[in-house]
Design an enzyme around this catalytic site. Structure first.
Site, PDB file in Angstrom:
ATOM      1  N   TYR A  50       0.850  -1.187   0.000  1.00 49.81           N
ATOM      2  CA  TYR A  50       0.000   0.000   0.000  1.00 49.81           C
ATOM      3  C   TYR A  50       0.888   1.240   0.000  1.00 49.81           C
ATOM      4  O   TYR A  50       1.924   1.259   0.669  1.00 49.81           O
ATOM      5  CB  TYR A  50      -0.899  -0.017   1.249  1.00 49.81           C
ATOM      6  N   ASP A  64      -0.771  15.779   6.071  1.00 52.30           N
ATOM      7  CA  ASP A  64      -1.621  15.094   5.083  1.00 52.30           C
ATOM      8  C   ASP A  64      -2.916  15.895   4.873  1.00 52.30           C
ATOM      9  O   ASP A  64      -3.988  15.481   5.297  1.00 52.30           O
ATOM     10  CB  ASP A  64      -1.915  13.688   5.628  1.00 52.30           C
ATOM     11  N   ASP A  91      -3.004   5.472  -2.505  1.00 50.59           N
ATOM     12  CA  ASP A  91      -3.946   6.461  -1.972  1.00 50.59           C
ATOM     13  C   ASP A  91      -3.966   7.663  -2.929  1.00 50.59           C
ATOM     14  O   ASP A  91      -2.961   8.371  -3.058  1.00 50.59           O
ATOM     15  CB  ASP A  91      -3.417   6.870  -0.592  1.00 50.59           C
ATOM     16  N   ASP A  93      -6.179  10.153  -2.596  1.00 55.14           N
ATOM     17  CA  ASP A  93      -6.910  11.227  -1.902  1.00 55.14           C
ATOM     18  C   ASP A  93      -8.282  11.479  -2.569  1.00 55.14           C
ATOM     19  O   ASP A  93      -9.036  10.550  -2.779  1.00 55.14           O
ATOM     20  CB  ASP A  93      -6.069  12.507  -1.845  1.00 55.14           C
ATOM     21  N   HIS A 118      -7.253   4.322  -4.407  1.00 53.64           N
ATOM     22  CA  HIS A 118      -8.525   4.686  -3.785  1.00 53.64           C
ATOM     23  C   HIS A 118      -8.768   6.178  -3.846  1.00 53.64           C
ATOM     24  O   HIS A 118      -7.856   6.992  -3.776  1.00 53.64           O
ATOM     25  CB  HIS A 118      -8.693   4.112  -2.377  1.00 53.64           C
ATOM     26  N   GLU A 120     -11.470   9.141  -2.265  1.00 57.59           N
ATOM     27  CA  GLU A 120     -12.329   9.299  -1.089  1.00 57.59           C
ATOM     28  C   GLU A 120     -13.378  10.386  -1.311  1.00 57.59           C
ATOM     29  O   GLU A 120     -13.210  11.244  -2.195  1.00 57.59           O
ATOM     30  CB  GLU A 120     -11.474   9.597   0.145  1.00 57.59           C
ATOM     31  N   CYS A 128      -6.854  13.882   7.249  1.00 59.73           N
ATOM     32  CA  CYS A 128      -6.730  12.480   7.669  1.00 59.73           C
ATOM     33  C   CYS A 128      -8.113  11.994   8.080  1.00 59.73           C
ATOM     34  O   CYS A 128      -8.867  12.701   8.743  1.00 59.73           O
ATOM     35  CB  CYS A 128      -5.758  12.391   8.849  1.00 59.73           C
ATOM     36  N   ARG A 163     -13.444   5.139  -1.173  1.00 62.11           N
ATOM     37  CA  ARG A 163     -13.369   5.268   0.294  1.00 62.11           C
ATOM     38  C   ARG A 163     -14.481   6.197   0.761  1.00 62.11           C
ATOM     39  O   ARG A 163     -14.646   7.287   0.205  1.00 62.11           O
ATOM     40  CB  ARG A 163     -12.003   5.828   0.671  1.00 62.11           C
ATOM     41  N   GLU A 193     -13.752   3.735   6.008  1.00 59.56           N
ATOM     42  CA  GLU A 193     -12.839   4.530   6.838  1.00 59.56           C
ATOM     43  C   GLU A 193     -13.394   4.823   8.229  1.00 59.56           C
ATOM     44  O   GLU A 193     -14.571   5.181   8.384  1.00 59.56           O
ATOM     45  CB  GLU A 193     -12.531   5.853   6.115  1.00 59.56           C
ATOM     46  N   ASN A 215      -8.984  -0.285   7.439  1.00 60.43           N
ATOM     47  CA  ASN A 215      -7.784   0.519   7.667  1.00 60.43           C
ATOM     48  C   ASN A 215      -7.358   0.392   9.122  1.00 60.43           C
ATOM     49  O   ASN A 215      -8.001   0.932  10.007  1.00 60.43           O
ATOM     50  CB  ASN A 215      -8.105   1.985   7.326  1.00 60.43           C
TER      51      ASN A 215
HETATM   52  C1  LIG Z   1      -5.071   5.695   5.069  1.00 59.35           C
HETATM   53  C2  LIG Z   1      -4.681   7.119   5.054  1.00 59.35           C
HETATM   54  O1  LIG Z   1      -5.495   7.811   4.136  1.00 59.35           O
HETATM   55  C3  LIG Z   1      -3.250   7.262   4.540  1.00 59.35           C
HETATM   56  O2  LIG Z   1      -2.961   8.288   3.897  1.00 59.35           O
HETATM   57  O3  LIG Z   1      -2.421   6.413   4.827  1.00 59.35           O
HETATM   58  C4  LIG Z   1      -4.730   7.818   6.446  1.00 59.35           C
HETATM   59  C5  LIG Z   1      -3.952   7.095   7.510  1.00 59.35           C
HETATM   60  C6  LIG Z   1      -3.632   7.921   8.756  1.00 59.35           C
HETATM   61  O4  LIG Z   1      -3.517   9.161   8.678  1.00 59.35           O
HETATM   62  O5  LIG Z   1      -3.420   7.317   9.806  1.00 59.35           O
HETATM   63  C7  LIG Z   1      -6.197   8.023   6.819  1.00 59.35           C
HETATM   64  O6  LIG Z   1      -6.795   7.111   7.401  1.00 59.35           O
HETATM   65  O7  LIG Z   1      -6.737   9.098   6.490  1.00 59.35           O
HETATM   66 MG   LIG Z   2      -4.643   9.168   2.936  1.00 56.79          MG
END
Ligand SMILES: C[C@](O)(C(=O)O)[C@H](CC(=O)O)C(=O)O
Ligand SMILES: [Mg+2]
Length: 304
Positions: A50, A64, A91, A93, A118, A120, A128, A163, A193, A215
């Site tokens: 991943y 993030d 990911d 986004d 993925h 979202e 996040c 997602r 999520e 996740n």
């Molecule tokens: C899965 C996730 O999108 C990621 O970017 O790894 C994050 C993980 C995290 O920030 O712990 C998310 O869950 O948004």
């Molecule tokens: Mg992410």
């Protein structure tokens, strides 16, 4: 692994990802924050890799919150995907813009050698999924985002995972309703999520019949479930998105503190990956053999 790149074609990796999701076995995909980490994931016997947006942005020293660009994500994701024979899910986004950008994202990620991505249903700029204060777009808008992504796919086996972040915003039932719509719009896999606990994961599983991804990120809103627990309720895939980064950065911090305190790294050498182990992952000996087979000539006018 072959030298320079994977011996498995992108098309075959995507077939393997599909087969894994259809197998009825839980597919375990730890996050790899670098190509070398992807090699270690493969060596440890996992089914896939991943690429986390959170880890990728953290590696650039950024939070993030949607600051990274498609170019950065595709380049790093492609380097990670090529470092292993396993399929890699990335990911993407919110798709880096409006639906047309989401379509371009899929094309770019396919070209980069990813096996799936993925998208979202958060608004831009995203957060996040385990923080409060997230917002989601209306279902119709996410359906447009997904429709555009699906239409841009050239390899039918490239997995498009939808997602939903709705659990923390609108509740579990709304998240389930969204998942049903996203599957109807062409999503192959649903990323559920920030569900709270095993009961919520089981309720989601019972309500839909599309493949589901859990996740298991640390310090978030979800209980950390074991692979056996997820298997027992019939989940199809699990990610440990930021785990390798957190492990490595924990070791970096404590190792640097030891050097600063002791004036030498001698006390932490036994916690390091040995040079010999690193060279195994890098196939150093095979590269040396390749080199010595090719450079068997003397350079004109040279001394060797
Ligand atoms: C899965 C996730 O999108 C990621 O970017 O790894 C994050 C993980 C995290 O920030 O712990 C998310 O869950 O948004
Ligand atoms: Mg992410």
């Amino acid at each position: 692994m072959r030298l320079f790149s994977s011996g498995v074609t992108d098309a075959d990796k995507r077939k393997a990802l599909r087969a894994g999701l259809a197998s009825g076995d839980l597919q375990r995909w730890p996050g790899a924050f670098s190509p070398l980490v992807a090699k270690i994931v493969a060596d440890a016997g996992f089914e896939g890799v991943y690429v986390s947006g959170a880890a990728l942005s953290a590696d650039l020293g950024l939070p993030d919150i949607g600051l990274t660009t498609l170019t950065e994500v595709a380049a790093r994701g492609g380097a990670i995907a090529r470092a292993t024979d396993l399929p890699t899910l990335i990911d993407a986004d919110t798709g880096f813009g409006e639906p047309m950008s989401a379509a371009r994202t899929v094309a770019a990620l396919e070209d980069a050698g990813l096996a799936g991505c993925h998208l979202e249903d958060q608004v831009n700029p995203k957060r996040c999924g385990h923080l409060d204060g997230k917002e989601v777009v209306p279902t119709t808008e996410m359906v447009r985002r997904l429709g555009a992504a699906v239409s841009a796919r050239r390899d039918e086996n490239f997995v498009i995972c939808a997602r939903t972040d709705a659990r923390g915003v609108e509740g579990l039932d709304a998240a389930i309703a969204r998942a049903t719509e996203y599957a109807a719009a062409g999503a192959d896999l649903i990323f559920t999520e920030a569900l709270a606990d095993l009961d919520e994961f089981a309720r989601f599983r019972d309500a839909v019949d599309v493949p589901l991804l859990a996740n298991m990120t640390e310090f978030g809103k979800s209980e950390l479930l074991t692979a056996d627990q997820l298997r027992s309720i019939g989940y199809n895939a699990v990610i440990y998105p930021v785990t390798t980064l957190r492990l490595a950065m924990g070791a970096v911090e404590s190792g640097l503190a030891a050097i600063a305190a002791d004036g030498t790294q001698a006390g932490v050498v036994d916690r390091m990956q040995h040079r010999a182990r690193l060279y195994e992952f890098l196939q150093y000996a095979d590269y040396n053999a390749f080199d010595s087979e090719i450079f068997t000539y003397s350079r004109p006018g040279g001394t060797s």
